[in-house]
Scaffold this motif. Structure first.
Motif, PDB file in Angstrom:
ATOM      1  N   THR A  25       5.783  -0.100  -8.796  1.00  0.00           N
ATOM      2  CA  THR A  25       7.070  -0.558  -9.335  1.00  0.00           C
ATOM      3  C   THR A  25       7.918  -1.180  -8.240  1.00  0.00           C
ATOM      4  O   THR A  25       7.669  -0.989  -7.047  1.00  0.00           O
ATOM      5  CB  THR A  25       7.826   0.620  -9.957  1.00  0.00           C
ATOM      6  OG1 THR A  25       8.156   1.548  -8.903  1.00  0.00           O
ATOM      7  CG2 THR A  25       6.982   1.325 -11.007  1.00  0.00           C
ATOM      8  N   GLU A  26       8.916  -1.936  -8.671  1.00  0.00           N
ATOM      9  CA  GLU A  26       9.835  -2.540  -7.708  1.00  0.00           C
ATOM     10  C   GLU A  26      10.589  -1.457  -6.952  1.00  0.00           C
ATOM     11  O   GLU A  26      10.916  -1.605  -5.768  1.00  0.00           O
ATOM     12  CB  GLU A  26      10.806  -3.480  -8.422  1.00  0.00           C
ATOM     13  CG  GLU A  26      10.158  -4.751  -8.937  1.00  0.00           C
ATOM     14  CD  GLU A  26       9.485  -5.540  -7.818  1.00  0.00           C
ATOM     15  OE1 GLU A  26      10.050  -5.617  -6.697  1.00  0.00           O
ATOM     16  OE2 GLU A  26       8.372  -6.069  -8.042  1.00  0.00           O
ATOM     17  N   GLU A  27      10.906  -0.386  -7.651  1.00  0.00           N
ATOM     18  CA  GLU A  27      11.608   0.733  -6.985  1.00  0.00           C
ATOM     19  C   GLU A  27      10.732   1.309  -5.863  1.00  0.00           C
ATOM     20  O   GLU A  27      11.233   1.627  -4.780  1.00  0.00           O
ATOM     21  CB  GLU A  27      11.939   1.817  -8.011  1.00  0.00           C
ATOM     22  CG  GLU A  27      12.690   2.988  -7.406  1.00  0.00           C
ATOM     23  CD  GLU A  27      12.995   4.071  -8.428  1.00  0.00           C
ATOM     24  OE1 GLU A  27      13.495   5.134  -8.016  1.00  0.00           O
ATOM     25  OE2 GLU A  27      12.717   3.859  -9.631  1.00  0.00           O
ATOM     26  N   GLU A  40       0.828  -1.209   0.000  1.00  0.00           N
ATOM     27  CA  GLU A  40       0.000   0.000   0.000  1.00  0.00           C
ATOM     28  C   GLU A  40       0.864   1.262   0.000  1.00  0.00           C
ATOM     29  O   GLU A  40       0.577   2.231  -0.715  1.00  0.00           O
ATOM     30  CB  GLU A  40      -0.924   0.003   1.219  1.00  0.00           C
ATOM     31  CG  GLU A  40      -1.712   1.278   1.441  1.00  0.00           C
ATOM     32  CD  GLU A  40      -2.681   1.640   0.334  1.00  0.00           C
ATOM     33  OE1 GLU A  40      -3.232   2.762   0.373  1.00  0.00           O
ATOM     34  OE2 GLU A  40      -2.908   0.810  -0.579  1.00  0.00           O
ATOM     35  N   ILE A  41       1.941   1.249   0.794  1.00  0.00           N
ATOM     36  CA  ILE A  41       2.830   2.425   0.806  1.00  0.00           C
ATOM     37  C   ILE A  41       3.530   2.563  -0.540  1.00  0.00           C
ATOM     38  O   ILE A  41       3.719   3.687  -1.038  1.00  0.00           O
ATOM     39  CB  ILE A  41       3.847   2.300   1.956  1.00  0.00           C
ATOM     40  CG1 ILE A  41       3.104   2.410   3.292  1.00  0.00           C
ATOM     41  CG2 ILE A  41       4.920   3.390   1.870  1.00  0.00           C
ATOM     42  CD1 ILE A  41       3.955   2.122   4.510  1.00  0.00           C
ATOM     43  N   ALA A  42       3.871   1.450  -1.192  1.00  0.00           N
ATOM     44  CA  ALA A  42       4.457   1.503  -2.530  1.00  0.00           C
ATOM     45  C   ALA A  42       3.466   2.108  -3.518  1.00  0.00           C
ATOM     46  O   ALA A  42       3.848   2.898  -4.397  1.00  0.00           O
ATOM     47  CB  ALA A  42       4.866   0.097  -2.966  1.00  0.00           C
ATOM     48  N   ARG A  43       2.186   1.746  -3.394  1.00  0.00           N
ATOM     49  CA  ARG A  43       1.166   2.358  -4.261  1.00  0.00           C
ATOM     50  C   ARG A  43       1.098   3.860  -4.052  1.00  0.00           C
ATOM     51  O   ARG A  43       0.973   4.640  -5.001  1.00  0.00           O
ATOM     52  CB  ARG A  43      -0.201   1.723  -3.986  1.00  0.00           C
ATOM     53  CG  ARG A  43      -1.326   2.286  -4.857  1.00  0.00           C
ATOM     54  CD  ARG A  43      -2.689   2.005  -4.279  1.00  0.00           C
ATOM     55  NE  ARG A  43      -2.903   2.681  -2.998  1.00  0.00           N
ATOM     56  CZ  ARG A  43      -3.164   3.980  -2.887  1.00  0.00           C
ATOM     57  NH1 ARG A  43      -3.227   4.753  -3.954  1.00  0.00           N
ATOM     58  NH2 ARG A  43      -3.335   4.514  -1.684  1.00  0.00           N
ATOM     59  N   MET A  44       1.151   4.278  -2.788  1.00  0.00           N
ATOM     60  CA  MET A  44       1.099   5.700  -2.484  1.00  0.00           C
ATOM     61  C   MET A  44       2.310   6.444  -3.056  1.00  0.00           C
ATOM     62  O   MET A  44       2.210   7.611  -3.444  1.00  0.00           O
ATOM     63  CB  MET A  44       1.042   5.899  -0.959  1.00  0.00           C
ATOM     64  CG  MET A  44      -0.211   5.317  -0.311  1.00  0.00           C
ATOM     65  SD  MET A  44      -0.125   5.317   1.498  1.00  0.00           S
ATOM     66  CE  MET A  44      -0.346   7.056   1.838  1.00  0.00           C
ATOM     67  N   LEU A  45       3.439   5.747  -3.155  1.00  0.00           N
ATOM     68  CA  LEU A  45       4.657   6.365  -3.694  1.00  0.00           C
ATOM     69  C   LEU A  45       4.645   6.443  -5.213  1.00  0.00           C
ATOM     70  O   LEU A  45       5.091   7.435  -5.799  1.00  0.00           O
ATOM     71  CB  LEU A  45       5.885   5.580  -3.238  1.00  0.00           C
ATOM     72  CG  LEU A  45       6.286   5.738  -1.762  1.00  0.00           C
ATOM     73  CD1 LEU A  45       7.254   4.646  -1.349  1.00  0.00           C
ATOM     74  CD2 LEU A  45       6.905   7.123  -1.544  1.00  0.00           C
ATOM     75  N   SER A  46       4.114   5.402  -5.872  1.00  0.00           N
ATOM     76  CA  SER A  46       4.279   5.323  -7.328  1.00  0.00           C
ATOM     77  C   SER A  46       3.033   5.684  -8.122  1.00  0.00           C
ATOM     78  O   SER A  46       3.115   6.027  -9.291  1.00  0.00           O
ATOM     79  CB  SER A  46       4.719   3.906  -7.712  1.00  0.00           C
ATOM     80  OG  SER A  46       3.717   2.964  -7.336  1.00  0.00           O
ATOM     81  N   GLY A  47       1.863   5.610  -7.494  1.00  0.00           N
ATOM     82  CA  GLY A  47       0.653   5.939  -8.224  1.00  0.00           C
ATOM     83  C   GLY A  47      -0.064   4.694  -8.675  1.00  0.00           C
ATOM     84  O   GLY A  47      -0.115   3.683  -7.977  1.00  0.00           O
ATOM     85  N   ALA A  48      -0.574   4.714  -9.930  1.00  0.00           N
ATOM     86  CA  ALA A  48      -1.423   3.630 -10.412  1.00  0.00           C
ATOM     87  C   ALA A  48      -0.650   2.317 -10.543  1.00  0.00           C
ATOM     88  O   ALA A  48      -1.143   1.242 -10.205  1.00  0.00           O
ATOM     89  CB  ALA A  48      -2.040   4.004 -11.761  1.00  0.00           C
ATOM     90  N   GLU A  49       0.594   2.386 -11.055  1.00  0.00           N
ATOM     91  CA  GLU A  49       1.381   1.169 -11.269  1.00  0.00           C
ATOM     92  C   GLU A  49       2.461   1.073 -10.204  1.00  0.00           C
ATOM     93  O   GLU A  49       3.307   1.955 -10.065  1.00  0.00           O
ATOM     94  CB  GLU A  49       2.023   1.194 -12.664  1.00  0.00           C
ATOM     95  CG  GLU A  49       2.783  -0.076 -12.969  1.00  0.00           C
ATOM     96  CD  GLU A  49       3.385  -0.039 -14.374  1.00  0.00           C
ATOM     97  OE1 GLU A  49       4.184  -0.926 -14.695  1.00  0.00           O
ATOM     98  OE2 GLU A  49       3.037   0.895 -15.127  1.00  0.00           O
TER      99      GLU A  49
END
Length: 556
Positions: free
Chosen positions: A541-543, A530-539
């Protein structure tokens, strides 16, 4: 502390059951997913206005149930519940339930006991603070600022309250004495006349009954005098009945030894003589008691009629006249001795006022020193929250004397100036939504455990900020949660979300024409995603996942 929340048929929420923990909880989700619905539902349970628009379309009733940790014994909340006859079992949770009908009707319950929405709001104010974009409660209400400053100062306000109560009690006694003297003064002439009249009459308790009885006896004596005289003639003289009986007894005494029956006859005759003597004595006593003396009867009637007339004049019973004499005499004496009494009461008022002023001044000094410390503490929190141009001030202002009260002689209000050179003004009038929430956070951190509800909700406190500022917000939320508070933060910031001790994600889904909002508790892997989604947006990423992992590691 909020422990559980159950929601049924609120807007897009069909059914939802959530459990809450201590510490910092975060609620995330895409814009429009329904985070505000969750807060609206909790607000409804806490006594907010019952809006029928909250009822899910196609249903006739919505319900919200919130469970809280039991209030501490002797706490203001426990006292409030007891004062309103709400039963709270030891160790049992406090349960609030609110139902709302589609036609607008609503009902509220505390521990399954019906209560008013007003009581629900008052209870809710002890349980939860909600700070959002349009909040007008909690720290924004100046009425609560003085109590918060007193708690921060560790000030003993009870002594001031007691001194104020003593002062007001002394004033009440003085006012009552002045009113009594003024009333007596207005009635002085009447009092002098009445007291003189009553004292001249000198009524005695029970006197009326005695006079009435004597009068009745004399009136009977007048009627019975002839009959009594005739009866007494039978007893009087040598030819009277008792004399004849005694003569017969003497003669029989000489014969009694000749026969037993004569002896018995003599004994009976002796008894008759004794009874006759007693009857004669009673008749003479009755004659004296009912002796008719026209002058004495006239005097008795005059006194009796005077007592009754005086009783009618004063609208009381004749037996109450003696007490009335003393009462009126005391009122008259109060006029004469009132000046000395007033002087003593005035001295007592002055002394108690001085004692209150001394205690209140000490408290005022404590507030001023605590205000300076609080201002410095809040200032330290402003720069990291991207409010470095703002200034905070705790106003401690002396009230006019007619507004002094049990809380002291000061008005306390928290003020801010958001720009250099700008004047100070109340929080709600100056700060924008995001600034306002950050100001409140700074205040809450500075105040730490002093006052307020155990559960605090911040709605999008990180709006319009990111990076280091968002990280600073997250750190302060976690610090405040560690000071014995439960915090729930609705956030769009991954830096804030990473600081949470527990994490809810809010999502919206559609099936045909039916749209639902759901809330799920995330595990560690779910939080990272979820935090990765908040960072990257719709897609995602591994980063973004790696960065989310780093945020969580730093937060831990």
């Amino acid at each position: 502390m909020l422990t559980a929340l159950s929601i049924a048929n609120i807007v897009l929420i069909e059914r939802l059951d959530l459990d809450f923990e201590a510490g910092l909880g975060v609620l995330t989700g895409e814009t429009g997913a329904g985070k505000s619905i969750l807060l609206d539902a909790l607000g409804l349970a806490l006594g907010a206005r019952a809006d029928s628009a909250l009822v899910r379309q196609g249903t006739d009733r919505a319900q919200v149930t919130a469970s809280f940790a039991p209030p501490a014994a002797g706490s203001p909340l426990a006292t409030l519940l007891a004062d309103n006859d709400i039963t709270q079992g030891v160790g049992e949770p406090l349960i609030i339930r609110r139902t709302l009908k589609a036609d607008g009707g609503s009902r509220a319950f505390l521990n399954d006991q019906p209560c008013s929405a007003a009581l629900l709001r008052e209870v809710g104010g002890h349980l939860v603070e909600i700070h959002g974009q349009h909040d007008d409660r909690g720290l924004l209400a100046p009425a609560g600022h003085r109590a918060l400053l007193d708690a921060y100062a560790r000030a003993d306000t009870a002594a001031v309250a007691a001194a104020h109560a003593a002062w007001r009690a002394a004033e009440a006694k003085l006012a009552a004495a002045r009113a009594a003297i003024a009333e007596a003064e207005r009635d002085r002439e009447w009092l002098e006349h009445c007291v003189a009249e009553l004292q001249a009459l000198a009524p005695q308790p029970g006197e009326e009954a005695e006079l009435a009885e004597a009068r009745a006896a004399m009136q009977k004596g007048e009627r019975l005098a002839g009959d009594l005289g005739a009866i007494l003639e039978v007893f009087d003289g040598s030819d009277g009945g008792p004399a004849l009986l005694r003569g017969a007894a003497r003669r029989l005494d000489r014969l009694a030894g000749d026969h037993a029956l004569l002896a018995e006859a003599l004994a009976a005759l002796d008894r008759a003589i004794i009874e006759a003597d007693e009857a004669e004595t009673k008749l003479h006593e009755a004659a004296r008691a009912m002796e008719y003396d026209p002058e004495r009867l006239d005097a008795t009637e005059t006194r009796l009629f005077e007592l009754r007339a005086m009783a009618r004049k004063h609208a009381c019973q004749p037996d109450e006249l003696a007490d009335l004499t003393g009462t009126l005499a005391a009122r008259l004496d109060a006029i004469e001795g009132g000046s000395a009494g007033l002087a003593r009461l005035e001295a007592a008022v002055a002394e108690s006022a001085a004692a209150y002023t001394r205690a209140a001044t000490v408290l005022s000094d404590q507030r001023a020193k605590a205000a300076a410390r609080l201002d410095a503490a809040v200032a330290d929190e402003l720069a990291p929250l991207k409010l470095d141009a703002a200034r905070f001030r705790t106003l401690v202002e002396r009230l006019p004397a007619d507004r002094w009260g049990p809380g002291g002689i000061d008005r306390v209000e928290f003020l801010i100036a958001t720009n250099p050179g700008a004047p100070f003004a109340p929080l709600a009038k100056i700060a924008s939504g995001g600034e306002l929430s950050r100001f409140i956070l700074a205040l809450k951190v500075a105040l730490a455990e002093e006052g307020g509800a155990d559960t605090i909700i911040f709605d999008e406190i990180d709006r319009g900020v990111g990076g280091a500022v968002a990280s600073a917000i997250g750190e302060r939320l976690a610090r405040l949660a560690g000071a014995g508070k439960q915090l729930l933060a609705v956030t769009h910031s991954p830096q804030v979300a990473a600081k949470g001790a527990f994490h809810f994600v809010i999502a919206k889904s559609s099936e045909g024409t039916v749209t639902r909002t759901s809330v799920h508790t995330l595990d560690d892997a779910g939080r990272r995603e979820e935090i990765a989604r908040m960072l990257s947006g719709a897609e995602v990423t591994e980063e973004a996942r790696a960065q989310a992992e780093r945020l969580l590691e730093v937060a831990a």
